[in-house]
Design an enzyme around this catalytic site. Structure first.
Site, PDB file in Angstrom:
ATOM      1  CB  SER A 248      35.435   2.302  73.060  1.00  0.00           C
ATOM      2  OG  SER A 248      34.658   2.848  74.106  1.00  0.00           O
ATOM      3  CE  LYS A 249      26.393   1.921  71.265  1.00  0.00           C
ATOM      4  NZ  LYS A 249      25.855   1.804  69.920  1.00  0.00           N
TER       5      LYS A 249
END
Length: 476
Positions: A248-249
Site C-alpha cells: 500500500s502506498k
C-alpha cells in the site's frame, strides 16, 4: 475471435506494483495470442482524480515497453477510451437495463442506504424503491426528484462461473448487494462502466485482482440481462507486503516510480513482478519482455498471494546491471556520481569498477562519497590480521608507496599494481602490507568499491599522493 485485453487504470497519481503486474499479464495474454492490448482510462470517480496521473500511466507503460494498440492518445475503432468522455453512453445503457428488469430507480439518499448496511454482519441495503412501478418512478424523476440507478438482483440460488486461475466458482445470489450502477451526477460506477465498456470494446479476457471475484456474479447478471457473452475471467492473487498486509502506498510501500527513483531498472522491476504470481515451469528467472511474450501462459498464474521481496528484486536488478554494456552503465551511473562528486575524477574507470559491484544505482552515492573527501577515521583502521598490517606497518609502507607512485609516468591500473607489487617484493613484504594501507589512506574506509590501485587511477596522481601524504601525517 481475436484476443483483446484491456488495462483500465484510474488516474490516481502513481503506478502501484499490483496495477503494473495486472497490465503486464493483460499485455502478455494479448501478445502471446496475436491479439490487441487496449489502454482505457477509468476516471469516473472524479473525487480521486489526480492532475497529471494520466501522463504517469502513459510514461510507465512506455518505459517498460508495453505499447498499446488502442488508447486515448492513439485512438482506435472503439473509442473514446476515457470513461468520462463516454458518459452519455452509460446513461443510455443504464436506463435500458431498467427496462430489461436488471436495474431500478432508487430515490433513497446515500445516508439512508449506509445506515441500513452492516458489512461486518453482512447486512445488505434493502431498497424499498425496488418495488416501485416503472411508471411511478418515472413520474418522480419527471418531477425533478434526484435518483440513482441500482442493480436488481433478480435471481436466487447459486451463481457458477469459471475462472482461469481459480477454476469453477460458486457464489450465492443472496450474498450480492444491489449496488449503484449510475450515480445521481450521471457518472457510472466501476461495476457498471467496466461491463459496458468491455462488451462494446469486444474485450475477450479480463484480468483483475482476486478481490473482485465476489462481485463477478453481479457483472455476469448485467451481461445476461443484455444478452451479452461474458469475457474469460483471469483473477490474480494480491501482491503482499508480508503474510498479513497488502502492499500500500499509504503505508509507505514503493510504487513503480519510487523503485525507479531509487535506481532499480524498469526492465528488472517488470521481470520481477511477472514472477509475483506466475512461474514458467522451469528454474529460469531472468526474462526480457520479448522472452515473456514467447513463454507466458496464463494457466501458470498461481492462486496464492505473492509476497514482494525487495531482497530478491535487488538481486535481480544486479543481474540486469551487470548485463548492461559498459557504455550504458556509465551513462546511467553518471548522474549518481554528480550527486556527491564535484572534483575531476576518472569516471570511466569508476564505472568499470562499480558495474560488477552495483545492485541498485541508488546505492552509488553512498558508496563513492569518499572520492570527494576522506572522512575522519581512526588509525586503528590500519589493523588487519589477514593483511598483517597495523599503524606502524602502514606508516612504513605508505612512505615507500608514496615514493614509488611519485615516480610513475603512466597512471593506469596495471602499471600501478605492478609497481607496488615490485616494491613489496623488493622490501620483502606481502602485497597486502602495501596495498591495504594505500586503500585505507585513499578512502578512510574498511571496504571500498575497488582496490588500492583502482582507486588511485580514479582519483588521479595528484590527489592520490596528497591523500597518502595526509595519511602519513595522521600516523606520525
Amino acid at each position: 475471435m481475436k484476443v483483446r485485453t484491456r488495462f483500465a487504470p484510474s488516474p490516481t497519481g502513481y503506478m502501484h506494483i499490483g496495477n503494473l503486474r495486472t497490465a503486464l499479464y493483460e499485455y502478455l495474454i494479448a501478445k502471446t495470442n496475436g491479439g490487441d492490448f487496449i489502454l482505457r482510462i477509468e476516471d469516473t470517480d472524479q473525487k480521486r482524480f489526480v492532475e497529471g496521473a494520466e501522463e504517469i500511466i502513459y510514461n510507465t507503460l512506455k518505459r517498460v515497453g508495453m505499447n498499446w494498440d488502442e488508447g486515448p492518445d492513439i485512438g482506435g475503432n472503439y473509442g473514446p477510451y476515457v470513461q468520462s468522455e463516454r458518459k452519455p453512453l452509460y446513461a443510455e445503457y443504464a436506463h435500458k437495463l431498467v427496462e430489461l428488469g436488471g436495474a431500478h430507480y432508487c430515490f433513497c439518499s446515500a445516508k439512508e442506504a449506509d445506515e441500513q448496511k452492516d458489512d461486518e454482519q453482512n447486512i445488505k441495503f434493502k431498497d424499498p424503491c425496488k418495488h416501485l412501478s416503472l411508471e411511478e418512478a418515472r413520474a418522480r424523476i419527471a418531477a425533478g426528484e434526484p435518483y440513482v440507478i441500482r442493480q436488481t438482483v433478480h435471481k436466487t440460488g447459486t451463481s457458477v462461473f469459471h475462472d482461469v486461475v481459480y477454476g469453477d466458482i460458486e457464489i450465492d445470489y443472496d450474498e450480492l448487494d444491489e449496488g449503484v450502477l449510475l450515480k445521481s451526477d450521471g457518472f457510472p460506477t466501476y461495476n457498471f462502466a467496466n461491463v459496458v465498456d468491455d462488451h462494446l470494446m469486444e474485450i475477450t479476457h479480463v484480468v483483475r485482482g482476486n478481490e473482485y471475484i465476489s462481485s463477478t456474479p453481479k457483472y455476469n447478471l448485467i451481461y445476461e440481462d443484455f444478452g451479452w457473452t461474458p469475457p474469460v475471467y483471469v483473477h490474480v492473487p494480491q501482491v503482499m507486503k508480508d503474510a498479513q498486509h497488502k502492499l500500500s502506498k499509504r503505508n509507505g510501500d514503493a510504487s513503480f516510480q519510487d523503485l525507479v527513483a531509487k535506481g532499480f531498472l524498469p526492465e528488472a522491476v517488470l521481470n520481477y513482478i511477472c514472477l509475483l504470481g506466475w512461474n514458467p515451469g522451469t528454474d529460469e528467472e531472468i526474462f526480457s519482455l520479448e522472452d515473456l511474450k514467447k513463454v507466458f501462459k496464463m494457466e501458470r498464474i498461481n492462486k496464492s498471494p505473492a509476497i514482494f521481496d525487495i531482497t530478491k528484486l535487488t538481486w535481480m536488478n544486479g543481474c540486469y546491471i551487470r548485463a548492461l554494456s559498459s557504455e550504458a552503465f556509465h551513462e546511467m551511473a553518471l548522474p549518481y556520481y554528480k550527486q556527491v562528486i564535484t572534483r575531476e575524477l576518472n569516471f570511466k574507470v569508476l564505472s568499470e569498477v562499480l558495474q560488477p559491484r552495483t545492485e541498485v544505482l541508488g546505492q552509488i552515492p553512498e558508496e563513492i562519497k569518499f572520492l570527494e573527501n576522506v572522512a575522519d577515521y581512526s588509525v586503528e583502521l590500519y589493523n588487519n590480521k589477514k593483511m598483517k598490517t597495523d599503524p606502524e606497518v602502514a606508516k612504513k609502507t605508505l612512505a615507500l608507496a608514496y615514493e614509488a607512485l611519485k615516480e610513475q609516468s603512466s597512471w593506469d591500473n596495471d602499471t600501478l599494481f605492478a609497481a607496488l607489487k615490485a616494491l613489496a617484493e623488493k622490501e620483502g613484504l606481502k602485497n597486502g602490507q602495501i596495498l591495504y594501507p594505500v586503500r585505507i589512506a585513499l578512502s578512510g574506509r574498511e571496504t571500498t568499491p575497488g582496490g588500492a590501485t583502482e582507486l588511485a587511477v580514479i582519483l588521479g596522481k595528484e590527489e592520490t599522493l596528497k591523500r597518502i601524504s595526509e595519511a602519513l601525517q595522521k600516523l606520525a
